[in-house]
Write an enzyme that holds these catalytic residues in place. Structure first.
Site, mmCIF file in Angstrom:
data_model
loop_
_atom_site.group_PDB
_atom_site.id
_atom_site.type_symbol
_atom_site.label_atom_id
_atom_site.label_comp_id
_atom_site.label_asym_id
_atom_site.label_seq_id
_atom_site.Cartn_x
_atom_site.Cartn_y
_atom_site.Cartn_z
ATOM 1 N N ARG A 189 36.150 -8.562 40.102
ATOM 2 C CA ARG A 189 36.991 -9.690 39.229
ATOM 3 C C ARG A 189 36.478 -9.074 37.896
ATOM 4 N NH1 ARG A 189 39.141 -14.454 41.139
ATOM 5 N NH2 ARG A 189 39.448 -13.805 43.313
ATOM 6 N N GLY A 197 38.236 -6.766 36.172
ATOM 7 C CA GLY A 197 39.754 -6.410 35.592
ATOM 8 C C GLY A 197 40.110 -4.907 35.878
ATOM 9 N N LYS A 198 39.319 -4.419 36.628
ATOM 10 C CA LYS A 198 39.596 -3.015 36.858
ATOM 11 C C LYS A 198 41.072 -2.668 37.339
ATOM 12 C CE LYS A 198 37.212 -3.144 41.458
ATOM 13 N NZ LYS A 198 37.082 -4.532 41.325
ATOM 14 N N HIS A 239 48.135 -9.730 43.369
ATOM 15 C CA HIS A 239 48.289 -8.375 42.937
ATOM 16 C C HIS A 239 49.868 -8.005 43.179
ATOM 17 C CE1 HIS A 239 44.278 -6.273 42.867
ATOM 18 N NE2 HIS A 239 43.861 -7.472 42.792
ATOM 19 N N ARG A 279 52.635 -6.634 39.878
ATOM 20 C CA ARG A 279 53.148 -5.095 39.866
ATOM 21 C C ARG A 279 54.451 -5.050 39.432
ATOM 22 N NH1 ARG A 279 49.731 -4.389 44.850
ATOM 23 N NH2 ARG A 279 51.459 -4.891 46.208
#
Length: 205
Positions: A12, A14-15, A52, A56
């Site tokens: 978590r 932020g990568k 996720h 995107r």
């Protein structure tokens, strides 16, 4: 800047957000290679996957390659950027393999990365910054992923570290450690690093 990119950070941190922003700004078609196994009986994991997917861009092609990351890289066209999320997801597929087999699959991955004529963008989990795992499989995961991340980062021209929503350019601030046993690293530079204000970027900005 040309070359492959490496984005690492904790859970978590932020990568993935930062890697997706980098990918969107490259100006190349993006293929998102998801390496984790789908866990249909884990609602928390499924919610994470959906989050996720929702952020995107619709133009990105998504391939849930799982353990077959090498094949996905070798089959991709050269003009594409491959966003690989994540090294930890791929590593988990091979935790039951004995050391010789693990060494073989990592060499195969390294060769496929070196042979790819497009750009690769790795998302990598950082490990080993807390307690030593209490289980043998946990310690194996920690050791293998740490070594894998070093090998892959050495193939990249840019390395970002993300912590608590802030991305830091390690290529500008850091000094490389010897990548292989017996290979001497460069001595630390006496030149002061650039201002951290010029190298840090907020993931959410």
């Amino acid at each position: 800047m040309g070359g492959h990119l490496f984005v690492s950070g904790g859970v978590r941190s932020g990568k993935s957000d930062w890697a997706e922003r980098l990918a969107a700004n490259q100006g190349s078609p993006v293929i998102y290679l998801a390496t984790a196994s789908l866990q249909a009986d884990d609602p928390v994991w499924l919610e994470r996957i959906e989050r996720h997917r929702a952020r995107r861009p619709a133009s990105w092609r998504v391939i849930e390659c799982g353990a077959a990351l090498v094949a996905a890289i070798e089959q991709a066209a050269a003009q594409q950027l491959l966003l690989i999320d994540s090294t930890g997801g791929w590593c988990r597929h091979f935790l039951d393999q004995e050391p010789p087999r693990w060494a073989e699959v990592t060499r195969n991955l390294e060769r496929s990365c070196l042979g790819y004529r497009g750009r690769l963008l790795f998302v990598a989990e950082e490990v080993g910054q807390a307690v030593i795992p209490a289980t043998a499989i946990g310690a194996r995961f920690q050791d293998r992923l740490g070594g894998l991340n070093r090998r892959l980062a050495a193939l990249c021209s840019a390395h970002w570290w993300v912590q608590a929503g802030t991305a830091v350019d390690l290529a500008q601030l850091g000094q490389p450690v010897a990548a292989r046993p017996g290979v001497a690293s460069a001595p630390p530079s006496c030149v002061p690093p650039p201002s951290p204000h010029a190298c840090g970027r907020s993931v959410r900005a």
